[in-house]
Scaffold this active site. Structure first.
Site, PDB file in Angstrom:
ATOM      1  N   ARG A   1       0.787  -1.218   0.000  1.00 29.05           N
ATOM      2  CA  ARG A   1       0.000   0.000   0.000  1.00 29.05           C
ATOM      3  C   ARG A   1       0.825   1.276   0.000  1.00 29.05           C
ATOM      4  NH1 ARG A   1      -2.748  -3.999   1.506  1.00 29.05           N
ATOM      5  NH2 ARG A   1      -0.765  -4.522   2.474  1.00 29.05           N
ATOM      6  N   THR A   2       1.766   1.349   0.929  1.00 28.36           N
ATOM      7  CA  THR A   2       2.477   2.619   1.092  1.00 28.36           C
ATOM      8  C   THR A   2       3.277   2.920  -0.178  1.00 28.36           C
ATOM      9  OG1 THR A   2       2.637   2.044   3.411  1.00 28.36           O
ATOM     10  CG2 THR A   2       3.939   3.921   2.676  1.00 28.36           C
TER      11      THR A   2
ATOM     12  N   LYS B   1      28.364  -3.430  -1.851  1.00 27.03           N
ATOM     13  CA  LYS B   1      29.811  -3.339  -2.095  1.00 27.03           C
ATOM     14  C   LYS B   1      30.499  -2.601  -0.958  1.00 27.03           C
ATOM     15  CE  LYS B   1      28.736  -2.098  -6.646  1.00 27.03           C
ATOM     16  NZ  LYS B   1      29.041  -1.206  -7.743  1.00 27.03           N
TER      17      LYS B   1
ATOM     18  N   ARG C   1      11.295   3.799   3.856  1.00 26.69           N
ATOM     19  CA  ARG C   1      10.814   2.812   4.831  1.00 26.69           C
ATOM     20  C   ARG C   1      11.994   1.926   5.215  1.00 26.69           C
ATOM     21  NH1 ARG C   1       5.663  -1.156   4.695  1.00 26.69           N
ATOM     22  NH2 ARG C   1       4.712   0.835   5.242  1.00 26.69           N
TER      23      ARG C   1
ATOM     24  N   HIS D   1       4.653   5.834  11.607  1.00 24.87           N
ATOM     25  CA  HIS D   1       4.211   5.721  10.207  1.00 24.87           C
ATOM     26  C   HIS D   1       3.251   6.895   9.993  1.00 24.87           C
ATOM     27  CE1 HIS D   1       3.183   4.159   6.408  1.00 24.87           C
ATOM     28  NE2 HIS D   1       2.800   2.922   6.720  1.00 24.87           N
TER      29      HIS D   1
HETATM   30  N1   CP Z   1      -0.390  -0.008   5.848  1.00 23.58           N
HETATM   31  C1   CP Z   1       0.834  -0.288   5.331  1.00 23.58           C
HETATM   32  O1   CP Z   1       1.856   0.344   5.707  1.00 23.58           O
HETATM   33  O2   CP Z   1       0.827  -1.258   4.367  1.00 23.58           O
HETATM   34  P1   CP Z   1       2.092  -1.742   3.542  1.00 23.58           P
HETATM   35  O3   CP Z   1       3.052  -2.381   4.536  1.00 23.58           O
HETATM   36  O4   CP Z   1       1.583  -2.687   2.518  1.00 23.58           O
HETATM   37  O5   CP Z   1       2.741  -0.514   2.938  1.00 23.58           O
END
Ligand code: CP
Length: 302
Positions: free
Chosen positions: A49-50, A78, A99, A127
Site C-alpha cells: 500500500r504505502t 559493495k 521505509r 508511520h
Molecule cells: N499499511 C501499510 O503500511 O501497508 P504496507 O506495509 O503494505 O505498505
C-alpha cells in the site's frame, strides 16, 4: 513543513489543513502540477500500500518516481554506507520517501540530505502518513474527529500505525480502548504522551466487550517479522479475531479499520458488511500522500 518524520512534528492546524487539501484533491477541486519533479521511493522493508500509493500519488500529480527495494542490488552490497547512498540519491530526486526496519532511519536521512524526507515507516516507531490517512478516514466516516470512542486491537507494541494514530488523535479528546496480548501492549512512552494530553484510555482483555459503544474498531496484525522467537508468535497469533457474529449490536456509524496487510485477525465474512472500511482506507492513502507530497514540494502551502 520541511519533512514528515513523526506525527509529533505536526501542529493540529497543519494536520487539519492537510486533510482539507486531501479532500480537495479527492474531489478534484484543486489542480496541482508536479511535472518535472521526481520522488525517490526507498523501501528497505516490504510494502504494498504505502509504496504503490506514493507512486500513484506522484503520478496522478504529473510527477515521476524511481524506486529502491530491499538492498540486494545496490552499492551498499559493495560496502557503501547508507549515508553515501542517501546523499547520492538526493542528487537525483526532489523528495525521498523511506521505509526501514531501523527506528530513526527517516530522521537520520532528513539530517543528511538537503531535500524533503517522508517517513514511510521506521521499525516499530512511526508511520505518519498512515496516521494521516487514518484520521482522514475517520473524519470521512464519522464527519468529525472529536469525542470518538476508538478501540485499537492486536499488536500494539510493534504496530507503528497505532503509535502514530494514538498520538494524532490525542488532541481530539478521544476515548481509547487498547486490547493486546500482555507482552504486546501499547508502549509506555505513548501512554505517557496520552496522559500528558489528558486522554482517557483503558486497557481491556476482551476487545469486543464494548463493541456496541464504539465508533471505530482499529484492528492490527500481530507483526510476526518482529518476534525474536517464532514460538512466541505461534502462541499469540490467534488471540484477537474479529468475527461477523460480533457485529450484531454495533452503532450505525461504526466502522472497522485496519492498516493492512491482514493475516487472520478479520474474518473474510466481515468484508461484505457495511462496517468494513479497510480497502477504502487504503484508497484514502493516495489522496493524503498527494497532499503531503504537494506541500513538501511547495506546490501548495498550508
Ligand atoms: N499499511 C501499510 O503500511 O501497508 P504496507 O506495509 O503494505 O505498505
Amino acid at each position: 513543513m520541511e519533512h514528515l518524520i513523526s506525527m509529533q512534528d505536526l501542529e493540529q492546524s497543519e494536520l487539519l489543513n492537510l486533510m482539507n487539501l486531501a479532500k480537495n484533491i479527492e474531489n478534484k477541486d484543486v489542480l496541482i502540477d508536479l511535472r518535472g519533479k521526481l520522488v525517490a521511493l526507498l523501501f528497505f522493508e516490504p510494502s504494498t500500500r504505502t509504496r504503490f500509493s506514493f507512486e500513484a500519488a506522484m503520478k496522478k500529480l504529473g510527477g515521476e518516481t524511481f524506486s529502491m527495494t530491499g538492498d540486494q542490488h545496490y552499492s551498499t552490497k559493495k560496502g557503501e554506507t547508507i549515508k553515501d547512498t542517501l546523499k547520492t540519491i538526493s542528487m537525483y530526486a526532489d523528495l525521498i520517501v523511506v521505509r526501514s526496519a531501523v527506528e530513526g532511519m527517516a530522521r537520520y536521512a532528513a539530517e543528511i540530505v538537503d531535500i524533503p524526507v517522508i517517513n514511510a515507516g521506521d521499525g516499530a516507531n512511526q508511520h505518519p502518513t498512515q496516521a494521516l490517512l487514518d484520521l482522514y478516514s475517520i473524519q470521512k466516516t464519522q464527519q468529525k474527529l472529536k469525542n470518538l470512542k476508538i478501540a485499537m486491537v492486536g499488536d500494539l507494541k510493534f504496530g507503528r500505525t497505532v503509535h502514530s494514530l494514538a498520538q494524532a488523535m490525542a488532541s481530539f479528546s478521544p476515548q481509547l480502548f487498547f486490547s493486546s496480548p500482555s507482552h504486546l501492549a501499547m508502549p509506555k512512552h505513548i501512554k505517557n504522551d496520552l496522559e500528558k494530553a489528558g486522554v482517557h484510555y483503558q486497557e481491556q482483555k476482551d476487545f469486543d466487550r464494548n463493541i456496541s459503544q464504539l465508533d471505530i474498531l482499529y484492528m492490527t496484525r500481530i507483526q510476526k517479522e518482529r518476534f525474536a522467537d517464532p514460538e512466541d508468535y505461534e502462541r499469540v497469533k490467534n488471540t484477537f479475531i474479529l468475527k461477523r457474529s460480533m457485529l450484531q449490536d454495533v452503532k450505525p456509524n461504526f466502522k472497522i479499520m485496519h492498516p493492512l496487510p491482514r493475516v487472520n485477525e478479520i474474518e473474510k465474512e466481515v468484508d461484505n458488511t457495511p462496517y468494513a472500511y479497510y480497502f477504502q482506507q487504503a484508497q484514502n492513502g493516495m489522496f493524503i500522500r498527494q497532499a503531503v507530497i504537494a506541500v513538501l514540494l511547495k506546490a501548495v502551502s498550508l
